[in-house]
Motif scaffolding. Sequence first.
Motif, PDB file in Angstrom:
ATOM      1  N   ARG A  72       0.683  -1.435  -0.008  1.00  0.00           N
ATOM      2  CA  ARG A  72       0.154  -0.277   0.093  1.00  0.00           C
ATOM      3  C   ARG A  72       0.851   1.548  -0.135  1.00  0.00           C
ATOM      4  N   LYS A  73       0.511   1.606  -1.257  1.00  0.00           N
ATOM      5  CA  LYS A  73       0.936   3.413  -1.132  1.00  0.00           C
ATOM      6  C   LYS A  73       1.581   4.175   0.403  1.00  0.00           C
ATOM      7  N   GLU A  74       0.724   4.419   0.897  1.00  0.00           N
ATOM      8  CA  GLU A  74       0.581   5.077   2.198  1.00  0.00           C
ATOM      9  C   GLU A  74       1.788   4.323   3.296  1.00  0.00           C
ATOM     10  N   THR A  75       2.379   2.970   3.189  1.00  0.00           N
ATOM     11  CA  THR A  75       3.018   3.109   3.520  1.00  0.00           C
ATOM     12  C   THR A  75       4.654   2.713   3.305  1.00  0.00           C
ATOM     13  N   THR A  76       4.201   2.713   2.291  1.00  0.00           N
ATOM     14  CA  THR A  76       5.536   2.447   1.834  1.00  0.00           C
ATOM     15  C   THR A  76       6.596   3.339   2.167  1.00  0.00           C
ATOM     16  N   LYS A  77       8.046   2.998   1.642  1.00  0.00           N
ATOM     17  CA  LYS A  77       9.047   3.730   2.075  1.00  0.00           C
ATOM     18  C   LYS A  77       9.958   3.350   0.389  1.00  0.00           C
TER      19      LYS A  77
END
Length: 227
Positions: free
Chosen positions: A214-219
């Motif tokens: 998920r984009k919101e938790t990806t770094k």
Amino acid sequence: MNLTEHYNQLYKTSAEAISAGKYSIDSELKNESDSRFGITLLIRPNEEVKANIQAFISELKKIEPEQYFYPDSDIHITIMSIISCSDQFTLNQIAPKEYIEIICRSLVEVEKIKIHFKGITASPSALLIQGFPSDETLNNLRNKLRENFKKSGLQQSMDSRYSIFTAHSTVMRFQEKLHDPKRLIEVAEKFRDYDFGEFDVKNIELVYNDWYQRKETTKVLGDFGLR
């Protein structure tokens, strides 16, 4: 077993199971305290291919709106799960720069990767787009990564769950009881050989990610351009 045979067998087995109501629901999708994270090297398809995938997803949403569908930002092909997602892993356990150096070394002889997304397959808990690399470049890169990481002594868990050789993208996961499993498979059949398009891989990303990317938790830890 070649890729086509693998995808066909996976679809046959899974479609029969889903139609019979013997599918699996991923109970972790709604778990807000899910803390499984890992390190992944991945490819993202281009905009044209993603638009074609969303047309498929739109059809699925009409009959199973309560399931989990991947947004454009999260659709990917895993090159290698370098550290598999686990609630035991956090980013401060490693030095990303060391991982980036090994990836750069592994990419030295890689000039072009081309992927063709054609048709769909399934697992007992998801629907997937079938990806076909145009040649052996992707698998050669995977083997080079395996070799270089094993030599390095760095923390890694490559191939611990299974040895990756596909180029698929998961686009739908089951998070609720299906309204009509047989109807879902009927829609899947319409896209069984659908041509979602072909794309040249322009860049590869190294990311710190959750289980579902998920984009919101990806770094993003590293971005590697291909020639």
